[in-house]
Design an enzyme around this catalytic site. Structure first.
Site, short mmCIF file in Angstrom:
data_model
loop_
_atom_site.label_atom_id
_atom_site.label_comp_id
_atom_site.label_asym_id
_atom_site.label_seq_id
_atom_site.Cartn_x
_atom_site.Cartn_y
_atom_site.Cartn_z
N ASP A 168 2.54 5.25 -5.43
CA ASP A 168 2.37 6.11 -5.31
C ASP A 168 3.09 7.49 -5.91
OD1 ASP A 168 0.71 8.25 -4.39
OD2 ASP A 168 0.46 7.79 -2.40
N ASP A 182 0.86 -1.27 -0.19
CA ASP A 182 -0.10 0.02 0.09
C ASP A 182 1.31 1.07 -0.03
OD1 ASP A 182 -2.31 1.37 0.20
OD2 ASP A 182 -2.29 1.09 2.42
N ILE A 236 -9.78 0.28 3.50
CA ILE A 236 -10.42 0.39 4.52
C ILE A 236 -9.16 -0.12 5.57
CG2 ILE A 236 -12.10 -0.34 5.95
CD1 ILE A 236 -13.60 -1.36 3.33
N GLY A 266 -8.15 8.72 7.27
CA GLY A 266 -8.34 9.01 8.43
C GLY A 266 -9.16 8.19 9.49
P1 13P Z 1 -8.47 4.90 5.57
O1 13P Z 1 -7.99 5.82 6.39
O2 13P Z 1 -10.18 5.20 5.35
O3 13P Z 1 -9.21 2.68 5.96
O4 13P Z 1 -8.00 4.72 4.07
C1 13P Z 1 -7.47 3.40 4.28
C2 13P Z 1 -6.58 3.44 2.77
O5 13P Z 1 -6.35 4.54 2.09
C3 13P Z 1 -4.86 2.68 2.31
O6 13P Z 1 -4.30 3.07 2.27
O1 G3H Z 2 -3.10 4.54 3.86
C1 G3H Z 2 -2.69 4.13 4.77
C2 G3H Z 2 -3.38 3.00 5.32
O2 G3H Z 2 -3.65 3.62 5.86
C3 G3H Z 2 -1.84 2.81 6.09
O3 G3H Z 2 -1.17 3.64 7.35
O4 G3H Z 2 0.18 4.33 7.13
O5 G3H Z 2 0.03 4.71 9.40
O6 G3H Z 2 0.16 2.07 7.97
P1 G3H Z 2 -0.12 3.72 7.88
ZN ZN Z 3 -4.59 5.34 1.88
#
Ligand code: 13P
Ligand code: G3H
Ligand code: ZN
Length: 320
Positions: free
Chosen positions: A105, A83, A266, A180
């Site tokens: 990203d 991610d 999510i 968030g």
């Molecule tokens: P949320 O903070 O809305 O759960 O989004 C998570 C997200 O986009 C992780 O890449």
């Molecule tokens: O998009 C972000 C995700 O919620 C992951 O969050 O970078 O705190 O692990 P993090």
């Molecule tokens: Zn994200």
């Protein structure tokens, strides 16, 4: 079955008018909660790991936890995804280290630089049988106060060039969501007849224009937690302080899933579920100190949050 890429998952989701849930994992309990819900609901799933998760839990531990879930849940397809990969090196480390999907990203770069870095990741990933998610447009935390400014939405006129020049397999776009638990300020919302704050609608016009320009192409939504008010209340009742935590209404996510959105991210909802449950547990059992005793109800509640998403929001239950 072994870990899979999201290729076939997205093809089916696109045709079927549903989205696959992409849930962030940081520890064993969260992996178990998500995959048990998906196994019981026969849902495909994407388990995603951020740079922060790798720093917290260590790449190898996370990969091994996900591999354990694959062994425990052989009936459902599972993707292991990076991610918000920040650079080529992190993406390469994940591709070499067992991931089946990565996100690069490049959204903080210029359009040209974003294409350049994304293209480089795609070339390496595709050579190794791994799929790539790119991003156009920027999501921001509410504190930056830019997430709803016109300039941060995805510009539909850029998407065809970005996809054709990079070769990405899916595209994350910005249509008004943000990361968030504080996605909207109360003053941006309207009060409905039940006295509940309703946030402004996502920019479905942008999503529709992107889809018109990229037929049959899977779109990704980040920042898609709904911030369930029951859990906000639980946190606040048991010593927390999360005033004005507001998420994306679930009906809007359901609608996005019916359109071209094939992956919905999510994370915050699971964090809220875990924190609310643990706060409540400690408040009710101040004498307890065995982590298994408070992590067990936390895991059970996360599982129910995920089940609700699969069945009522994403529409992917029964699609494994
Ligand atoms: P949320 O903070 O809305 O759960 O989004 C998570 C997200 O986009 C992780 O890449
Ligand atoms: O998009 C972000 C995700 O919620 C992951 O969050 O970078 O705190 O692990 P993090
Ligand atoms: Zn994200």
């Amino acid at each position: 079955m072994p870990l899979v890429t999201s290729k076939e998952m997205f093809e089916k989701a696109y045709k079927g008018g549903y989205a696959v849930g992409a849930f962030n994992v940081n520890n064993m309990e969260i992996v178990q909660a998500i995959t048990e819900a998906c196994r019981e609901e026969k849902a495909p799933v994407i388990l995603q790991v951020s740079k922060g998760a790798r720093a917290y839990a260590n790449h190898t531990y996370l990969v091994k936890l996900v591999e354990a879930a694959v062994l425990e849940c052989p009936e459902i397809p599972i993707v292991l995804h990076l991610d918000h990969g920040p650079d080529f090196e992190t993406c390469k480390a994940c591709i070499d280290g067992g991931f089946t999907s990565v996100m690069i990203d490049g959204s903080a770069h210029s359009f040209e630089k974003n294409i350049e870095v994304t293209r480089k990741v795609v070339e390496y990933a595709h050579d190794h049988g791994v799929v790539v998610e790119g991003e156009l447009g920027t999501l921001a935390g509410i504190e930056d106060d830019v997430c709803h400014a016109e300039g941060s939405y995805t510009r539909p006129e850029e998407v065809e060039e970005f996809v054709s020049k990079t070769g990405v397999d899916s595209l994350a776009i910005a249509i008004g969501t943000s990361h968030g638990a504080y996605k909207f300020k109360p003053e941006q919302c309207t009060l409905n007849e039940k006295g509940i704050l309703v946030p402004p609608a996502l920019r479905f016009d942008i999503l529709e224009e992107v889809s018109r320009r990229l037929p049959n192409f899977p779109i990704v939504l980040h920042g898609s937690s709904s911030v369930p008010q029951d859990y906000v209340k639980m946190v606040n009742t048991y010593g927390g302080k999360m005033p004005n935590a507001i998420g994306v209404p679930e009906e809007q996510l359901r609608h996005a899933a019916e359109l071209s959105v094939c992956k919905i991210n999510i994370d915050s909802d699971l964090r809220l579920g875990m924190t609310g449950t643990i706060r409540k547990f400690f408040s009710e059992h101040p004498d307890k100190f065995d982590p298994r005793e408070y992590l067990k109800p936390a895991r059970a509640n996360i599982k129910e949050i995920v089940r609700h998403k699969l069945v009522d929001v994403l529409g992917c239950a029964g699609k494994a």
